[in-house]
Motif scaffolding. Structure first.
Motif, PDB file in Angstrom:
ATOM      1  N   UNK A  82      49.078  36.995  -6.471  1.00 10.38           N
ATOM      2  CA  UNK A  82      50.219  36.399  -6.398  1.00 10.38           C
ATOM      3  C   UNK A  82      51.419  37.252  -6.053  1.00 10.38           C
ATOM      4  N   UNK A  83      51.437  38.579  -6.219  1.00  5.14           N
ATOM      5  CA  UNK A  83      52.423  39.285  -5.915  1.00  5.14           C
ATOM      6  C   UNK A  83      52.379  39.577  -4.450  1.00  5.14           C
ATOM      7  N   UNK A  84      51.113  39.691  -3.968  1.00  3.38           N
ATOM      8  CA  UNK A  84      51.027  39.988  -2.400  1.00  3.38           C
ATOM      9  C   UNK A  84      51.430  38.594  -1.762  1.00  3.38           C
ATOM     10  N   UNK A  85      51.182  37.341  -2.129  1.00  2.00           N
ATOM     11  CA  UNK A  85      51.589  36.328  -1.648  1.00  2.00           C
ATOM     12  C   UNK A  85      53.265  36.287  -1.452  1.00  2.00           C
ATOM     13  N   UNK A  86      53.702  36.406  -2.732  1.00  2.00           N
ATOM     14  CA  UNK A  86      55.163  36.614  -2.865  1.00  2.00           C
ATOM     15  C   UNK A  86      55.884  37.729  -1.776  1.00  2.00           C
ATOM     16  N   UNK A  87      55.187  38.715  -1.663  1.00  2.10           N
ATOM     17  CA  UNK A  87      55.673  39.977  -0.730  1.00  2.10           C
ATOM     18  C   UNK A  87      55.676  39.460   0.666  1.00  2.10           C
ATOM     19  N   UNK A  88      54.640  38.779   0.930  1.00  2.00           N
ATOM     20  CA  UNK A  88      54.546  38.513   2.406  1.00  2.00           C
ATOM     21  C   UNK A  88      55.151  37.506   2.931  1.00  2.00           C
ATOM     22  N   UNK A  89      54.999  36.119   2.061  1.00  2.00           N
ATOM     23  CA  UNK A  89      55.730  34.980   2.427  1.00  2.00           C
ATOM     24  C   UNK A  89      57.165  34.923   2.192  1.00  2.00           C
ATOM     25  N   UNK A  90      57.724  36.018   0.954  1.00  2.00           N
ATOM     26  CA  UNK A  90      58.934  36.070   0.771  1.00  2.00           C
ATOM     27  C   UNK A  90      59.510  36.809   1.961  1.00  2.00           C
ATOM     28  N   UNK A  91      59.275  37.958   2.397  1.00  2.67           N
ATOM     29  CA  UNK A  91      59.633  38.835   3.351  1.00  2.67           C
ATOM     30  C   UNK A  91      59.804  37.881   4.756  1.00  2.67           C
ATOM     31  N   UNK A  92      58.765  36.969   5.051  1.00  4.78           N
ATOM     32  CA  UNK A  92      59.060  36.024   6.225  1.00  4.78           C
ATOM     33  C   UNK A  92      60.253  35.343   5.920  1.00  4.78           C
ATOM     34  N   UNK A  93      60.429  34.709   4.931  1.00  5.55           N
ATOM     35  CA  UNK A  93      61.537  33.627   4.605  1.00  5.55           C
ATOM     36  C   UNK A  93      62.771  34.429   4.540  1.00  5.55           C
ATOM     37  N   UNK A  94      62.820  35.540   3.833  1.00  3.67           N
ATOM     38  CA  UNK A  94      64.195  36.221   3.585  1.00  3.67           C
ATOM     39  C   UNK A  94      64.690  36.788   5.210  1.00  3.67           C
ATOM     40  N   UNK A  95      63.678  37.248   5.994  1.00  2.00           N
ATOM     41  CA  UNK A  95      64.144  37.513   7.068  1.00  2.00           C
ATOM     42  C   UNK A  95      64.841  36.580   7.873  1.00  2.00           C
TER      43      UNK A  95
END
Length: 265
Positions: free
Chosen positions: A13-26
């Motif tokens: 769950x944390x990995x999913x948040x980290x990867x997809x969250x980074x994509x969205x935040x960028x």
């Protein structure tokens, strides 16, 4: 579900948040996130998975009114509930930053304690001493220890900024009235539970006072300081506390065996 599988899903769950969250935040940072709503939803889905596992492990299955009383006072449950709210609401990009920050540290800790030892096992200690982790693991541990507290301070300021965003969003008809109300209740709990949040409120208060007491402002509107003091007094009565208090010690960085055994941030 076994404890090991819970740990894997928690980390996933944390990995999913980290990867997809980074994509969205960028994309959000350059105002190009409009078409990436699914990345936003995926990120909060990852947070939902991780927090659900932690809440279940720490509080168990809901079984009585006492469970809900304990849950409402638990910061992991508060972030879990807020996560659900963000997940079903219209995207608010800045709301990802706290969750993404927590996930970044937990992903780093999971990699250090679980992944790296499988490829770079600890070396035996000299003269029968404790084994020594690999240089990569030491580097990650040093990074977490060095940047954890500053990052939690940043998160506290971001959480104040989120409230400003949803409050102005209400005035501009960009979000519902429910959003600032729910987030205000969340911030109230954070104020009581987090020294970083209290420090952020103290810094905000100091900045506002400095602006109010500027000669040009105080000369033009001498009553402004009185109005602000009245606002803080009413706010203190409404929330059951004072606006500024920063006396509790901060929490330590995530433990070496982060897993699902403790708080997620």
């Amino acid at each position: 579900m076994s404890t090991n599988m819970q740990h894997v899903y928690w980390a996933g769950g944390h990995v999913l948040m980290f990867i997809t969250g980074l994509r969205y935040l960028l994309a959000w940072a350059v105002f190009k996130s409009g078409a990436l709503g699914y990345w936003y939803k995926a990120a909060f889905t990852g947070a939902f998975i991780s927090y659900a596992i932690v809440v279940k492990k720490s509080l168990g299955i809901p079984s009585s009114a006492d469970w809900f009383t304990r849950a409402l006072a638990d910061e992991n449950f508060q972030y879990f509930g807020l996560c659900i709210f963000w997940l079903i609401s219209k995207p608010v990009g800045i709301a990802l930053i706290p969750y993404w920050t927590f996930s970044a540290f937990h992903v780093a800790t999971f990699v250090r304690t679980t992944v790296i030892p499988k490829f770079f096992p600890p070396t035996p200690g000299a003269n029968g001493g404790p084994s020594q982790p690999s240089p990569i693991a030491k580097m990650i541990q040093s990074f977490v220890k060095q940047y954890y507290d500053p990052s939690m301070k940043l998160v506290a300021y971001v959480e104040l900024a989120i409230f400003a965003r949803v409050l102005f969003g209400l005035l501009l008809w960009r979000n519902s009235l429910l959003m600032p109300i729910i987030y205000a209740l969340f911030l109230r709990s954070r104020y009581f539970q987090s020294p970083f949040t209290r420090q952020a409120f103290a810094s905000l208060d100091a900045a506002i006072l400095q602006g109010i007491q500027h000669p040009q402002i105080s000369g033009s509107v001498p009553q402004l300081k009185t109005y602000y003091d009245m606002f803080k007094e009413y706010l203190g009565r409404a929330t059951g506390t004072v606006l500024v208090r920063a006396d509790a010690p901060p929490k330590p960085a995530p433990a070496a065996a982060a897993g699902t055994s403790g708080a997620t941030h």
